[in-house]
Design an enzyme around this catalytic site. Structure first.
Site, PDB file in Angstrom:
ATOM      1  N   GLY A   1      71.123 -21.653  12.432  1.00 55.64           N
ATOM      2  CA  GLY A   1      70.831 -20.911  13.660  1.00 55.64           C
ATOM      3  C   GLY A   1      71.918 -20.992  14.717  1.00 55.64           C
TER       4      GLY A   1
ATOM      5  CG  ASN B   1      75.966 -16.397  14.034  1.00 60.55           C
ATOM      6  OD1 ASN B   1      76.813 -15.768  14.663  1.00 60.55           O
ATOM      7  ND2 ASN B   1      76.228 -17.016  12.887  1.00 60.55           N
TER       8      ASN B   1
ATOM      9  CG  ASN C   1      72.763  -9.134   7.395  1.00 56.62           C
ATOM     10  OD1 ASN C   1      72.363 -10.227   7.803  1.00 56.62           O
ATOM     11  ND2 ASN C   1      73.477  -9.003   6.283  1.00 56.62           N
TER      12      ASN C   1
ATOM     13  CG  HIS D   1      77.907 -10.515   4.283  1.00 58.58           C
ATOM     14  ND1 HIS D   1      76.907 -11.151   3.553  1.00 58.58           N
ATOM     15  CD2 HIS D   1      79.028 -10.613   3.537  1.00 58.58           C
ATOM     16  CE1 HIS D   1      77.418 -11.588   2.417  1.00 58.58           C
ATOM     17  NE2 HIS D   1      78.701 -11.277   2.379  1.00 58.58           N
TER      18      HIS D   1
HETATM   19  C1  GAR Z   1      76.444 -16.955   9.050  1.00 55.28           C
HETATM   20  O1  GAR Z   1      77.772 -17.234   8.700  1.00 55.28           O
HETATM   21  C2  GAR Z   1      76.049 -15.584   8.566  1.00 55.28           C
HETATM   22  O2  GAR Z   1      77.106 -14.674   8.559  1.00 55.28           O
HETATM   23  C3  GAR Z   1      75.619 -15.879   7.163  1.00 55.28           C
HETATM   24  O3  GAR Z   1      74.896 -17.088   7.245  1.00 55.28           O
HETATM   25  C4  GAR Z   1      75.493 -17.875   8.280  1.00 55.28           C
HETATM   26  C5  GAR Z   1      74.386 -18.414   9.142  1.00 55.28           C
HETATM   27  O4  GAR Z   1      74.871 -19.425   9.982  1.00 55.28           O
HETATM   28  N1  GAR Z   1      74.825 -14.816   6.613  1.00 55.28           N
HETATM   29  C6  GAR Z   1      74.848 -14.500   5.322  1.00 55.28           C
HETATM   30  O5  GAR Z   1      75.540 -15.093   4.513  1.00 55.28           O
HETATM   31  C7  GAR Z   1      73.974 -13.317   4.943  1.00 55.28           C
HETATM   32  N2  GAR Z   1      74.268 -12.851   3.618  1.00 55.28           N
HETATM   33  P1  GAR Z   1      74.007 -19.889  11.225  1.00 55.28           P
HETATM   34  O6  GAR Z   1      72.587 -20.176  10.696  1.00 55.28           O
HETATM   35  O7  GAR Z   1      74.651 -21.145  11.709  1.00 55.28           O
HETATM   36  O8  GAR Z   1      74.011 -18.792  12.227  1.00 55.28           O
END
Ligand code: GAR
Length: 188
Positions: free
Chosen positions: A12, A14, A102, A104
Protein backbone atom coordinates in the site's frame (compact mmCIF):
# COMPACT_ATOMS: atom_id res chain seq x y z
CA UNK A 1 -16.32 16.99 -4.57
CA UNK A 2 -14.87 13.97 -6.40
CA UNK A 3 -14.73 10.54 -4.79
CA UNK A 4 -11.94 8.02 -5.24
CA UNK A 5 -12.11 4.37 -4.20
CA UNK A 6 -8.80 2.51 -4.07
CA UNK A 7 -8.21 -1.24 -4.34
CA UNK A 8 -4.96 -2.74 -3.01
CA UNK A 9 -3.61 -6.18 -2.12
CA UNK A 10 -0.25 -5.53 -0.52
CA UNK A 11 2.01 -3.02 1.09
CA UNK A 12 0.00 0.00 0.00
CA UNK A 13 2.87 2.44 -0.46
CA UNK A 14 1.07 3.86 -3.52
CA UNK A 15 -2.18 4.09 -1.54
CA UNK A 16 -0.37 6.05 1.17
CA UNK A 17 1.24 8.33 -1.41
CA UNK A 18 -2.13 9.01 -3.06
CA UNK A 19 -3.86 9.65 0.28
CA UNK A 20 -1.14 12.12 1.29
CA UNK A 21 -1.24 13.88 -2.08
CA UNK A 22 -4.97 14.57 -1.77
CA UNK A 23 -4.92 15.25 1.99
CA UNK A 24 -4.99 19.01 1.56
CA UNK A 25 -7.17 19.09 -1.54
CA UNK A 26 -10.75 19.34 -0.27
CA UNK A 27 -12.19 18.88 -3.77
CA UNK A 28 -11.08 15.21 -3.71
CA UNK A 29 -12.07 12.62 -1.13
CA UNK A 30 -10.66 9.11 -0.63
CA UNK A 31 -13.98 7.41 0.07
CA UNK A 32 -12.55 4.01 0.97
CA UNK A 33 -9.72 1.56 0.42
CA UNK A 34 -10.81 -2.01 -0.38
CA UNK A 35 -8.47 -4.95 0.07
CA UNK A 36 -8.68 -8.69 -0.56
CA UNK A 37 -5.82 -9.49 1.88
CA UNK A 38 -6.73 -9.76 5.55
CA UNK A 39 -3.15 -9.12 6.70
CA UNK A 40 -2.13 -6.56 4.05
CA UNK A 41 0.10 -3.75 5.27
CA UNK A 42 -2.21 -1.33 3.48
CA UNK A 43 -4.74 -1.83 6.32
CA UNK A 44 -2.23 -0.50 8.91
CA UNK A 45 -1.40 2.44 6.67
CA UNK A 46 -5.11 3.32 6.34
CA UNK A 47 -5.64 3.05 10.09
CA UNK A 48 -2.72 5.43 10.71
CA UNK A 49 -3.98 7.86 8.08
CA UNK A 50 -7.58 7.56 9.34
CA UNK A 51 -8.96 6.41 6.00
CA UNK A 52 -11.78 3.85 5.80
CA UNK A 53 -10.52 0.43 4.77
CA UNK A 54 -12.62 -2.66 4.10
CA UNK A 55 -11.50 -6.25 3.68
CA UNK A 56 -13.43 -8.62 1.40
CA UNK A 57 -12.83 -12.23 0.42
CA UNK A 58 -12.46 -13.55 -3.11
CA UNK A 59 -16.01 -14.94 -3.25
CA UNK A 60 -17.51 -11.60 -2.32
CA UNK A 61 -15.48 -10.09 -5.13
CA UNK A 62 -15.97 -12.46 -8.02
CA UNK A 63 -19.13 -14.46 -7.31
CA UNK A 64 -21.57 -12.00 -5.74
CA UNK A 65 -22.74 -8.46 -6.22
CA UNK A 66 -21.45 -7.48 -2.78
CA UNK A 67 -18.66 -5.21 -4.08
CA UNK A 68 -21.01 -3.68 -6.66
CA UNK A 69 -23.39 -2.74 -3.85
CA UNK A 70 -20.59 -1.25 -1.76
CA UNK A 71 -19.41 0.78 -4.75
CA UNK A 72 -22.96 1.95 -5.45
CA UNK A 73 -23.06 3.34 -1.93
CA UNK A 74 -19.62 4.97 -2.22
CA UNK A 75 -20.41 6.58 -5.61
CA UNK A 76 -16.84 6.72 -6.93
CA UNK A 77 -15.87 9.12 -9.70
CA UNK A 78 -12.75 7.01 -10.17
CA UNK A 79 -11.74 3.51 -9.05
CA UNK A 80 -7.99 3.16 -8.70
CA UNK A 81 -6.14 -0.17 -8.55
CA UNK A 82 -2.90 0.45 -6.68
CA UNK A 83 -1.15 -2.89 -6.39
CA UNK A 84 -4.39 -4.89 -6.63
CA UNK A 85 -3.82 -8.43 -7.82
CA UNK A 86 -7.24 -9.95 -8.58
CA UNK A 87 -8.79 -9.80 -12.02
CA UNK A 88 -11.67 -7.32 -12.15
CA UNK A 89 -14.97 -9.13 -12.88
CA UNK A 90 -16.79 -8.22 -16.08
CA UNK A 91 -19.80 -6.93 -14.10
CA UNK A 92 -17.58 -4.24 -12.56
CA UNK A 93 -15.89 -3.30 -15.83
CA UNK A 94 -19.33 -2.95 -17.45
CA UNK A 95 -20.75 -0.88 -14.61
CA UNK A 96 -17.81 1.56 -14.57
CA UNK A 97 -16.60 2.03 -18.16
CA UNK A 98 -13.45 4.20 -18.30
CA UNK A 99 -13.68 4.74 -14.57
CA UNK A 100 -11.30 2.02 -13.41
CA UNK A 101 -7.56 2.55 -13.78
CA UNK A 102 -4.55 0.43 -12.85
CA UNK A 103 -0.85 1.05 -12.40
CA UNK A 104 1.57 -1.56 -13.70
CA UNK A 105 5.32 -1.54 -12.93
CA UNK A 106 6.60 -1.99 -16.49
CA UNK A 107 6.29 -0.48 -19.94
CA UNK A 108 3.24 -2.41 -21.16
CA UNK A 109 2.71 -4.41 -23.31
CA UNK A 110 6.09 -5.66 -22.10
CA UNK A 111 6.05 -7.74 -18.91
CA UNK A 112 2.28 -7.78 -18.38
CA UNK A 113 -0.31 -10.53 -17.95
CA UNK A 114 -1.28 -13.09 -15.33
CA UNK A 115 1.37 -13.65 -12.66
CA UNK A 116 3.26 -10.52 -13.69
CA UNK A 117 3.18 -8.28 -10.66
CA UNK A 118 5.53 -6.62 -8.21
CA UNK A 119 8.99 -8.18 -7.99
CA UNK A 120 8.20 -10.81 -10.66
CA UNK A 121 8.03 -8.00 -13.21
CA UNK A 122 11.38 -6.57 -12.10
CA UNK A 123 12.99 -10.04 -12.09
CA UNK A 124 11.84 -10.59 -15.69
CA UNK A 125 13.12 -7.15 -16.71
CA UNK A 126 16.54 -7.99 -15.19
CA UNK A 127 16.57 -11.44 -16.80
CA UNK A 128 15.85 -9.95 -20.24
CA UNK A 129 18.69 -7.42 -19.78
CA UNK A 130 16.38 -4.50 -20.57
CA UNK A 131 18.11 -1.11 -20.87
CA UNK A 132 15.00 0.72 -19.66
CA UNK A 133 11.80 0.04 -17.75
CA UNK A 134 9.02 2.19 -16.36
CA UNK A 135 5.39 2.45 -15.37
CA UNK A 136 2.11 2.23 -17.22
CA UNK A 137 -1.20 3.67 -16.04
CA UNK A 138 -4.09 2.27 -18.04
CA UNK A 139 -7.83 1.78 -18.10
CA UNK A 140 -8.95 -1.62 -16.89
CA UNK A 141 -10.80 -4.12 -19.05
CA UNK A 142 -11.60 -7.84 -18.60
CA UNK A 143 -8.02 -8.94 -19.34
CA UNK A 144 -4.92 -8.51 -17.19
CA UNK A 145 -2.92 -5.35 -18.02
CA UNK A 146 -4.68 -4.85 -21.33
CA UNK A 147 -6.84 -1.67 -21.37
CA UNK A 148 -6.07 1.59 -23.18
CA UNK A 149 -2.89 3.26 -21.97
CA UNK A 150 -3.26 6.66 -20.31
CA UNK A 151 0.31 7.38 -19.27
CA UNK A 152 3.80 5.89 -19.35
CA UNK A 153 7.11 7.06 -17.87
CA UNK A 154 10.53 5.50 -18.38
CA UNK A 155 13.70 5.06 -16.38
CA UNK A 156 17.10 3.94 -17.63
CA UNK A 157 18.64 0.74 -16.32
CA UNK A 158 22.30 -0.10 -15.86
CA UNK A 159 23.57 -3.66 -16.29
CA UNK A 160 24.59 -3.66 -12.62
CA UNK A 161 21.13 -2.69 -11.35
CA UNK A 162 19.79 -5.37 -9.00
CA UNK A 163 16.10 -6.33 -8.86
CA UNK A 164 15.86 -4.14 -5.72
CA UNK A 165 17.38 -1.15 -7.53
CA UNK A 166 14.99 -1.65 -10.46
CA UNK A 167 12.06 -1.78 -8.02
CA UNK A 168 13.26 1.44 -6.36
CA UNK A 169 13.58 3.28 -9.69
CA UNK A 170 10.09 2.16 -10.71
CA UNK A 171 8.65 3.05 -7.29
CA UNK A 172 10.01 6.58 -7.61
CA UNK A 173 8.20 6.97 -10.95
CA UNK A 174 4.99 5.63 -9.43
CA UNK A 175 5.09 8.06 -6.50
CA UNK A 176 5.98 11.01 -8.77
CA UNK A 177 3.28 10.46 -11.39
CA UNK A 178 0.34 8.36 -10.20
CA UNK A 179 -1.41 11.01 -8.03
CA UNK A 180 -1.05 13.64 -10.76
CA UNK A 181 -2.52 11.36 -13.42
CA UNK A 182 -5.45 10.63 -11.08
CA UNK A 183 -5.95 14.36 -10.44
CA UNK A 184 -5.93 15.15 -14.18
CA UNK A 185 -8.49 12.44 -14.88
CA UNK A 186 -10.77 13.75 -12.15
CA UNK A 187 -10.50 17.24 -13.66
CA UNK A 188 -11.21 16.13 -17.22
C1 GAR B 1 3.31 -1.41 -7.45
O1 GAR B 1 4.62 -1.40 -7.94
C2 GAR B 1 2.33 -1.61 -8.58
O2 GAR B 1 2.75 -1.04 -9.78
C3 GAR B 1 2.30 -3.10 -8.69
O3 GAR B 1 2.31 -3.57 -7.36
C4 GAR B 1 3.08 -2.66 -6.58
C5 GAR B 1 2.31 -2.36 -5.33
O4 GAR B 1 3.13 -1.71 -4.39
N1 GAR B 1 1.15 -3.56 -9.42
C6 GAR B 1 1.18 -4.64 -10.19
O5 GAR B 1 2.18 -5.33 -10.32
C7 GAR B 1 -0.12 -4.94 -10.92
N2 GAR B 1 0.06 -5.93 -11.93
P1 GAR B 1 2.48 -0.97 -3.16
O6 GAR B 1 1.49 -1.97 -2.51
O7 GAR B 1 3.61 -0.67 -2.23
O8 GAR B 1 1.78 0.24 -3.66
Amino acid sequence: MKNIVLFASGSGSNVENIIKYFEHKPQVSIACVLTNKRDAKVIDRCNKLKINCLYFNKTAFSKSDCILKILEALQPDLIVLAGFLLKIPQSLVKKYPNKIINIHPSLLPKFGGKGMYGKYVHEAVKEQKEVETGITIHYVNEKYDDGAILFQAKTELLPADSVEVIAKKVGELEYAHFPEVIEKLLDS
